[in-house]
Design a protein around this motif. Structure first.
Motif, PDB file in Angstrom:
ATOM      1  N   VAL A   5     -14.985  52.329  13.918  1.00 42.27           N
ATOM      2  CA  VAL A   5     -14.276  51.888  15.122  1.00 42.27           C
ATOM      3  C   VAL A   5     -14.463  50.386  15.323  1.00 42.27           C
ATOM      4  CG1 VAL A   5     -14.178  52.115  17.639  1.00 42.27           C
ATOM      5  CG2 VAL A   5     -14.376  54.151  16.216  1.00 42.27           C
ATOM      6  N   ASP A   6     -15.697  49.902  15.173  1.00 41.63           N
ATOM      7  CA  ASP A   6     -15.966  48.471  15.359  1.00 41.63           C
ATOM      8  C   ASP A   6     -15.166  47.613  14.391  1.00 41.63           C
ATOM      9  OD1 ASP A   6     -17.757  48.783  17.441  1.00 41.63           O
ATOM     10  OD2 ASP A   6     -19.537  48.724  16.149  1.00 41.63           O
ATOM     11  N   GLU A   7     -15.018  48.066  13.159  1.00 43.98           N
ATOM     12  CA  GLU A   7     -14.374  47.268  12.109  1.00 43.98           C
ATOM     13  C   GLU A   7     -12.890  47.572  11.932  1.00 43.98           C
ATOM     14  OE1 GLU A   7     -15.892  44.724  10.730  1.00 43.98           O
ATOM     15  OE2 GLU A   7     -17.712  45.227  11.853  1.00 43.98           O
ATOM     16  N   SER A   8     -12.354  48.463  12.722  1.00 45.80           N
ATOM     17  CA  SER A   8     -10.931  48.793  12.627  1.00 45.80           C
ATOM     18  C   SER A   8     -10.087  47.547  12.871  1.00 45.80           C
ATOM     19  CB  SER A   8     -10.567  49.858  13.660  1.00 45.80           C
ATOM     20  OG  SER A   8      -9.172  50.054  13.700  1.00 45.80           O
ATOM     21  N   GLY A  22     -15.125  49.786  29.199  1.00 42.88           N
ATOM     22  CA  GLY A  22     -16.432  50.324  28.841  1.00 42.88           C
ATOM     23  C   GLY A  22     -16.827  49.929  27.430  1.00 42.88           C
ATOM     24  N   TYR A  23     -15.846  49.892  26.562  1.00 41.89           N
ATOM     25  CA  TYR A  23     -16.074  49.544  25.159  1.00 41.89           C
ATOM     26  C   TYR A  23     -14.844  48.813  24.656  1.00 41.89           C
ATOM     27  CZ  TYR A  23     -16.050  49.873  20.128  1.00 41.89           C
ATOM     28  OH  TYR A  23     -15.967  49.540  18.797  1.00 41.89           O
ATOM     29  N   VAL A  24     -15.055  47.831  23.801  1.00 42.81           N
ATOM     30  CA  VAL A  24     -13.959  47.196  23.075  1.00 42.81           C
ATOM     31  C   VAL A  24     -14.451  46.863  21.678  1.00 42.81           C
ATOM     32  CG1 VAL A  24     -12.869  46.216  25.132  1.00 42.81           C
ATOM     33  CG2 VAL A  24     -14.468  44.826  23.844  1.00 42.81           C
ATOM     34  N   ASN A  25     -13.570  47.001  20.697  1.00 41.06           N
ATOM     35  CA  ASN A  25     -13.959  46.609  19.334  1.00 41.06           C
ATOM     36  C   ASN A  25     -13.558  45.156  19.088  1.00 41.06           C
ATOM     37  OD1 ASN A  25     -11.185  46.820  18.846  1.00 41.06           O
ATOM     38  ND2 ASN A  25     -11.395  48.203  17.116  1.00 41.06           N
ATOM     39  N   LYS A  26     -13.924  44.657  17.933  1.00 36.82           N
ATOM     40  CA  LYS A  26     -13.666  43.254  17.587  1.00 36.82           C
ATOM     41  C   LYS A  26     -12.163  42.953  17.574  1.00 36.82           C
ATOM     42  CE  LYS A  26     -17.764  43.083  14.697  1.00 36.82           C
ATOM     43  NZ  LYS A  26     -18.238  43.081  13.308  1.00 36.82           N
ATOM     44  N   ALA A  27     -11.377  43.882  17.073  1.00 40.30           N
ATOM     45  CA  ALA A  27      -9.927  43.660  16.996  1.00 40.30           C
ATOM     46  C   ALA A  27      -9.331  43.468  18.387  1.00 40.30           C
ATOM     47  CB  ALA A  27      -9.248  44.814  16.264  1.00 40.30           C
ATOM     48  N   PHE A  28      -9.829  44.211  19.363  1.00 34.97           N
ATOM     49  CA  PHE A  28      -9.338  44.041  20.734  1.00 34.97           C
ATOM     50  C   PHE A  28      -9.718  42.656  21.255  1.00 34.97           C
ATOM     51  CE2 PHE A  28      -9.632  44.050  25.302  1.00 34.97           C
ATOM     52  CZ  PHE A  28      -8.428  44.616  25.671  1.00 34.97           C
ATOM     53  N   ALA A  29     -10.980  42.295  21.103  1.00 29.35           N
ATOM     54  CA  ALA A  29     -11.445  40.988  21.577  1.00 29.35           C
ATOM     55  C   ALA A  29     -10.649  39.863  20.931  1.00 29.35           C
ATOM     56  CB  ALA A  29     -12.943  40.831  21.310  1.00 29.35           C
ATOM     57  N   ASP A  30     -10.433  39.954  19.630  1.00 29.51           N
ATOM     58  CA  ASP A  30      -9.648  38.936  18.927  1.00 29.51           C
ATOM     59  C   ASP A  30      -8.209  38.907  19.447  1.00 29.51           C
ATOM     60  OD1 ASP A  30     -11.857  38.318  17.391  1.00 29.51           O
ATOM     61  OD2 ASP A  30     -11.171  39.434  15.625  1.00 29.51           O
ATOM     62  N   GLY A  31      -7.659  40.082  19.705  1.00 25.33           N
ATOM     63  CA  GLY A  31      -6.274  40.175  20.168  1.00 25.33           C
ATOM     64  C   GLY A  31      -6.039  39.510  21.503  1.00 25.33           C
ATOM     65  N   VAL A  32      -7.007  39.596  22.420  1.00 22.72           N
ATOM     66  CA  VAL A  32      -6.846  38.969  23.737  1.00 22.72           C
ATOM     67  C   VAL A  32      -7.466  37.578  23.774  1.00 22.72           C
ATOM     68  CG1 VAL A  32      -6.633  41.146  24.985  1.00 22.72           C
ATOM     69  CG2 VAL A  32      -8.896  40.084  24.732  1.00 22.72           C
TER      70      VAL A  32
END
Length: 181
Positions: A5-8, A22-32
């Motif tokens: 999930v983290d590396e997706s 509650g949770y976000v993966n790296k792809a979400f953080a990068d996306g925003v």
């Protein structure tokens, strides 16, 4: 599973009923365009613009209320250009059936949206060209008139509604019908 999930490459994140991440993966953080610390435990309005946050929260609230999965299209404004995603919001229920978390997964559809916009612009240019042409232009499929531009309608003295669906050969001189067919 955590590593997957983290590396997706697809954004994956979760929400509380109040709209907190509650949770976000790296792809979400990068996306925003933010760090994990700037997102986790923050409300949706702290991370995305109000209009987008309101839209997302309305869908999220519906999932918490109904317990049914929902799919929405979202826009992420960024300095380097908007990104677009299809997001699936999946409810997570406790043993009593109450939704306590919503897990979201997104697919980036920015390229598709850009192609759709380019196609729309191209179609608009084509439409303007055809409608402003001095020559009569017809679109005919399987012998039936599907469209005539304004110049062709003027020449034939018909409205679009009167002529659409009629056989093109009805408007051709009898001596030329065989050759045209």
């Amino acid at each position: 599973y955590g590593i997957l999930v983290d590396e997706s490459v697809d954004p994956i994140f979760s929400f509380t009923p109040e709209g907190r991440y509650g949770y976000v993966n790296k792809a979400f953080a990068d996306g925003v365009g933010r760090t994990l610390d700037q997102i986790i435990d923050r409300k949706i309005w702290d991370v995305v613009p109000k209009d987008e946050a309101d839209k997302r929260f309305a869908a999220l609230s519906e999932v918490f209320r109904t317990g049914e999965e929902k799919v929405i299209e979202v826009r992420v404004p960024r300095p380097d250009g908007d990104r677009f995603y299809i997001t699936t919001i999946t409810p997570i229920q406790d043993r009593q059936g109450k939704v306590h978390t919503a897990i979201c997964s997104s697919k980036n559809i920015t390229e598709r949206k850009q192609m759709e916009e380019a196609l729309r612009e191209s179609e608009e240019k084509y439409r303007l060209l055809v409608e402003s042409a001095n020559e009569g232009i017809a679109i005919v499929q399987e012998g039936k008139i599907r469209y005539l531009n304004p110049r062709a309608l003027e020449f034939l003295d018909f409205s679009q509604g009167e002529i659409t669906g009629k056989d093109i050969l009805d408007f051709v001189h009898p001596d030329d019908r065989e050759r045209l067919a």
